[in-house]
Scaffold this motif. Structure first.
Motif, short mmCIF file in Angstrom:
data_model
loop_
_atom_site.label_atom_id
_atom_site.label_comp_id
_atom_site.label_asym_id
_atom_site.label_seq_id
_atom_site.Cartn_x
_atom_site.Cartn_y
_atom_site.Cartn_z
N GLU A 6 6.65 -3.22 -4.17
CA GLU A 6 7.70 -2.70 -4.35
C GLU A 6 8.33 -1.71 -5.59
O GLU A 6 8.48 -1.13 -6.55
N GLU A 7 7.97 -3.46 -6.89
CA GLU A 7 7.74 -2.70 -7.92
C GLU A 7 7.00 -2.19 -8.94
O GLU A 7 7.28 -1.39 -9.46
N GLN A 8 5.92 -2.51 -8.67
CA GLN A 8 4.59 -1.24 -9.23
C GLN A 8 4.07 -0.35 -8.57
O GLN A 8 4.10 0.70 -9.03
N ARG A 9 3.97 0.23 -7.72
CA ARG A 9 4.70 1.01 -7.28
C ARG A 9 2.76 2.03 -7.06
O ARG A 9 1.79 3.13 -6.74
N LEU A 10 2.05 1.65 -8.55
CA LEU A 10 0.84 2.39 -8.50
C LEU A 10 -0.36 1.50 -7.82
O LEU A 10 -0.58 0.44 -8.04
N GLY A 11 -0.93 2.54 -6.45
CA GLY A 11 -2.04 1.87 -6.16
C GLY A 11 -3.23 2.39 -6.65
O GLY A 11 -3.42 3.14 -6.67
N ASN A 61 -5.45 -1.48 -4.25
CA ASN A 61 -5.13 -2.72 -4.83
C ASN A 61 -3.99 -2.69 -5.60
O ASN A 61 -3.58 -1.02 -6.33
N VAL A 62 -3.21 -3.16 -5.84
CA VAL A 62 -1.58 -3.01 -6.71
C VAL A 62 -1.43 -4.32 -7.78
O VAL A 62 -1.53 -5.72 -7.28
N VAL A 63 -1.23 -4.65 -8.74
CA VAL A 63 -1.78 -5.37 -9.59
C VAL A 63 -0.15 -4.95 -10.53
O VAL A 63 -0.47 -4.08 -11.05
N ASP A 64 0.54 -6.25 -11.64
CA ASP A 64 1.43 -6.08 -12.08
C ASP A 64 0.59 -6.38 -13.67
O ASP A 64 -0.08 -7.22 -13.46
N PRO A 65 0.78 -5.04 -14.50
CA PRO A 65 -0.59 -5.31 -16.00
C PRO A 65 0.32 -6.58 -16.67
O PRO A 65 -0.51 -6.36 -17.56
N PHE A 66 1.18 -6.46 -16.28
CA PHE A 66 2.04 -8.22 -17.59
C PHE A 66 1.18 -8.58 -17.22
O PHE A 66 1.22 -10.46 -17.72
N VAL A 67 1.24 -9.53 -16.09
CA VAL A 67 1.35 -10.92 -15.09
C VAL A 67 -0.16 -10.87 -15.27
O VAL A 67 -0.82 -12.70 -14.14
N ARG A 68 -0.75 -9.86 -14.53
CA ARG A 68 -2.23 -9.75 -14.18
C ARG A 68 -2.63 -10.54 -12.66
O ARG A 68 -3.16 -11.17 -12.62
#
Length: 139
Positions: A6-11, A61-68
């Motif tokens: 929900e936070e990232q939305r980019l999969g 794949n959905v990844v938070d780019p800051f916390v990796r």
């Protein structure tokens, strides 16, 4: 898992072409439908949709780019017609998730904390905005 999606939305959606080669396509509309399904919209992805109609197996794949950190969702997709030609959304793809596995950066193998990883990547992106290039260690 729900929070990250929900936070990232980019999969990043991986499908298989009819010739067996991989196809990877970013989807900025990735969302959680319910506890067993993810969805994304087909706005401009004729290759992805053609691949799914040929072979419905998919990985998102959905990844938070800051916390990796993020998740790898594997499942089977169903293409649902949008029902209107007025919308920019041509179809909705619903993915029944069969497995979900965590993804994280090798930086954590070095003993870095989530706050340290976030700080490094925030600095990296701030440097990019300032016109400088950096490369955080451990990636």
């Amino acid at each position: 898992m729900r929070r990250v999606v929900e936070e990232q939305r980019l999969g990043f959606v991986a499908t298989v072409r009819p010739d067996g080669t991989p196809n990877l396509s970013p989807k900025g509309t990735t969302a959680v439908w319910d506890d067993d399904h993810l969805v994304f919209a087909n706005i401009r992805s004729p290759g992805t949709l053609a691949n799914l109609r040929h072979n419905a197996n998919v990985e998102v794949n959905v990844v938070d780019p800051f916390v990796r950190k993020g998740y790898r969702f594997r499942g089977v997709a169903s293409v649902i017609e949008a029902g209107t030609r007025v919308s920019v959304i041509r179809e909705i793809v619903m993915v029944r998730v069969h497995s979900a596995l965590p993804i994280d950066s090798p930086a954590y193998d070095l003993g870095l904390t989530e706050d340290e990883v976030r700080s490094r990547w925030e600095h990296h992106f701030q440097s990019l905005r300032a016109g400088k290039t950096t490369s955080p260690a451990g990636e």
